[in-house]
Design an enzyme around this catalytic site. Sequence first.
Site, PDB file in Angstrom:
ATOM      1  N   LYS A  23       2.881 -43.353  33.919  1.00  0.00           N
ATOM      2  CA  LYS A  23       4.260 -43.207  33.424  1.00  0.00           C
ATOM      3  C   LYS A  23       4.441 -43.714  31.985  1.00  0.00           C
ATOM      4  O   LYS A  23       5.068 -43.026  31.169  1.00  0.00           O
ATOM      5  CB  LYS A  23       5.249 -43.929  34.356  1.00  0.00           C
ATOM      6  CG  LYS A  23       5.764 -43.052  35.495  1.00  0.00           C
ATOM      7  CD  LYS A  23       6.890 -42.139  35.032  1.00  0.00           C
ATOM      8  CE  LYS A  23       7.451 -41.269  36.131  1.00  0.00           C
ATOM      9  NZ  LYS A  23       6.555 -40.253  36.653  1.00  0.00           N
ATOM     10  N   HIS A  69     -14.652 -66.086  -0.502  1.00  0.00           N
ATOM     11  CA  HIS A  69     -14.575 -65.860   0.952  1.00  0.00           C
ATOM     12  C   HIS A  69     -15.695 -64.907   1.366  1.00  0.00           C
ATOM     13  O   HIS A  69     -15.499 -63.685   1.345  1.00  0.00           O
ATOM     14  CB  HIS A  69     -13.223 -65.243   1.317  1.00  0.00           C
ATOM     15  CG  HIS A  69     -12.077 -66.183   1.174  1.00  0.00           C
ATOM     16  ND1 HIS A  69     -11.660 -67.015   2.195  1.00  0.00           N
ATOM     17  CD2 HIS A  69     -11.271 -66.439   0.120  1.00  0.00           C
ATOM     18  CE1 HIS A  69     -10.636 -67.730   1.778  1.00  0.00           C
ATOM     19  NE2 HIS A  69     -10.363 -67.412   0.529  1.00  0.00           N
ATOM     20  N   GLU A  90     -16.683 -64.146   4.176  1.00  0.00           N
ATOM     21  CA  GLU A  90     -16.356 -63.400   5.400  1.00  0.00           C
ATOM     22  C   GLU A  90     -15.854 -61.982   5.112  1.00  0.00           C
ATOM     23  O   GLU A  90     -16.021 -61.091   5.935  1.00  0.00           O
ATOM     24  CB  GLU A  90     -15.329 -64.157   6.251  1.00  0.00           C
ATOM     25  CG  GLU A  90     -13.933 -64.344   5.654  1.00  0.00           C
ATOM     26  CD  GLU A  90     -13.770 -65.614   4.816  1.00  0.00           C
ATOM     27  OE1 GLU A  90     -14.798 -66.128   4.302  1.00  0.00           O
ATOM     28  OE2 GLU A  90     -12.633 -66.084   4.668  1.00  0.00           O
ATOM     29  N   CYS A 125     -13.671 -71.618   0.752  1.00  0.00           N
ATOM     30  CA  CYS A 125     -12.560 -71.793  -0.187  1.00  0.00           C
ATOM     31  C   CYS A 125     -11.943 -73.190  -0.011  1.00  0.00           C
ATOM     32  O   CYS A 125     -12.520 -74.160  -0.493  1.00  0.00           O
ATOM     33  CB  CYS A 125     -11.544 -70.666   0.001  1.00  0.00           C
ATOM     34  SG  CYS A 125     -10.517 -70.440  -1.452  1.00  0.00           S
ATOM     35  N   LYS A 167      -1.269 -46.381  36.528  1.00  0.00           N
ATOM     36  CA  LYS A 167       0.032 -45.750  36.312  1.00  0.00           C
ATOM     37  C   LYS A 167       0.058 -44.989  34.982  1.00  0.00           C
ATOM     38  O   LYS A 167      -0.262 -45.547  33.935  1.00  0.00           O
ATOM     39  CB  LYS A 167       1.150 -46.803  36.306  1.00  0.00           C
ATOM     40  CG  LYS A 167       1.215 -47.653  37.560  1.00  0.00           C
ATOM     41  CD  LYS A 167       1.300 -46.849  38.836  1.00  0.00           C
ATOM     42  CE  LYS A 167       2.682 -46.352  39.178  1.00  0.00           C
ATOM     43  NZ  LYS A 167       2.683 -45.607  40.475  1.00  0.00           N
TER      44      LYS A 167
HETATM   45  N1  GLN Z   1      -5.252 -73.457  -1.516  1.00  0.00           N
HETATM   46  C1  GLN Z   1      -6.516 -73.387  -2.166  1.00  0.00           C
HETATM   47  C2  GLN Z   1      -6.404 -72.722  -3.532  1.00  0.00           C
HETATM   48  O1  GLN Z   1      -5.442 -72.008  -3.797  1.00  0.00           O
HETATM   49  C3  GLN Z   1      -7.528 -72.660  -1.298  1.00  0.00           C
HETATM   50  C4  GLN Z   1      -7.191 -71.216  -1.108  1.00  0.00           C
HETATM   51  C5  GLN Z   1      -7.956 -70.589   0.024  1.00  0.00           C
HETATM   52  O2  GLN Z   1      -8.518 -71.259   0.864  1.00  0.00           O
HETATM   53  N2  GLN Z   1      -7.942 -69.264   0.081  1.00  0.00           N
HETATM   54  O3  GLN Z   1      -7.277 -72.892  -4.349  1.00  0.00           O
END
Ligand code: GLN
Length: 542
Positions: A165, A500, A502, A363, A163
């Site tokens: 639309k 982090h 990631e 973290c 479709k």
């Molecule tokens: N809450 C934890 C801190 O502030 C870990 C933070 C997180 O995992 N980004 O240190």
Amino acid sequence: MLKNRGLRVTILKLDPYLNVDPGTMSPLEHGEVFVTMDGSETDLDLGHYERFLNQDFTILSNVTAGQIYNELLDKERMGSEFLGETVQVVPHLVSAVARRIKKLGESEDADVVIVEVAARSATWRRRRLSRRCVGCETWRDAKTRFQYILTLVPLLKPTNELKTKPTQHSVRALRALGIQPDAILCRLNDPTDSEEEAESLKDKISLHCGVPRDAIIYLPTLGNVYAVPGWLEKQGLAEVIMDRLGFERRDPVVPPVWKALADKPNLANDGEVSIAIVGKYTSLQDSYLSVVEALRHAELNQGIRIDLEWTPSELIEENGADRYLSKAQGIVVPGGFDKRGTEGMIQTAQYAREREIPYLGLCLGLQMMIIEFARHVAGIEEADSTEFDAAASEPVIALMEEQKNVTEIGGTMRLGAYSCVLTPGTRAYEAYAMAKNGSEKHNGTFKINERHRHRFEYNNAYRDRLERLGLLSSGMNPELSLVEIAEISDHPFMLGSQFHPEFRSRPEQPHPLFDLFVRYARQFRPDGTQHQLFASAVSVGS
Ligand code: GLN
């Protein structure tokens, strides 16, 4: 596609909300908060932009309505710019947005600025834009603008009919606002059986929407999001954009990794590995988007398939880890805030340590691993984080010195890139040595740069005591003597990072810690029969 044709590209996300940035929003409300190298807390789409373009972006690439209002109201109060004027949405607010687009293009010396504006995207050829915009500062005058919209073309299953639309209505609504798309990307959720019918629909869409036929492009759901650029390339979208922006057509120089991804839209299936993600926000998987993407990069790199098991840590608290983790070959405990669910994460860390299941803590996941080790290996029963109990008698995780006088919540964590020196002979060192990218080597040691977002840290007062029992500090921040990576010595792979990782993983450069973690996970047999240390198989450069 534009970058592969030698153009300098930058990208901007415009968000309509009044928060200055998403840093103060719940991940369940808004998804992951992505952190850039310069420490800005941004929309998760910035993560996609960095992964797809393989470029680092900054605070300039995410503009919210809150930032624009802040800027205008500050100027109004200062009386510097608008004294005597009525400050209004048109022209002041619209001009402020246009200024941000130009500022980004100029600061990155870009040929093209790609801007995501809610459901439509526009791409500007920057140099002409800046000339044309002088004075009026509206977008409409930029003749070199290219804008496309993305619409859904649903398949009515009983009659097997596509479709158009919804597409026609979307374009009509935009035209009423004075916006005429240059191209339409039609998302097909289901692969259509009748390609002929789909092709014939292009005529209909073209006629009703006033868009040339070659600029109507189907985008079905592909097995892997990284196959999308290759698909769009095949459909000729790049030529349409280059023509419209007035660049000469030229062939793309496709990096081999993208070509491989485009040729292989479904993930390779040379092996399967089951990985559990144990966190607080598992009901919304977008909350950990970059974690999932980093695992996907390892998957693509190693030619395997990862099955993700999402496990709320609160359920582990209620019912025990065995019920949820007995099949896991690897466990990731990602970031998070507040006490809720953390006892479940500590139980998870204990389960992984005792059964030698590869564990990656990100973290908060590192902090939980340290508390668990302190409680159950070092016998510090009261070990805790001052995030959960400000008066903890054994603050193994404690508020950072620089955070002690912070009163405002927004944008005040330890944010962005900090350096870290790796300890030779550790898993962390092995991971970065294998990857040979993203790190500099000096005198036999590696210095890496990774992104942070936290207030609490591993308390140095406990370091010697835990180190003697086998909790190694495998990465240290040289300026502040903070532990950035810790790992357990007599375990195949139990490692956590205060940063982090990631956020820096890319399809072209899978993150070393994720990649090595997955290699160890592949070797783990949950039934305990054939568990073998992987060290000999993972040699440097393999
Ligand atoms: N809450 C934890 C801190 O502030 C870990 C933070 C997180 O995992 N980004 O240190």
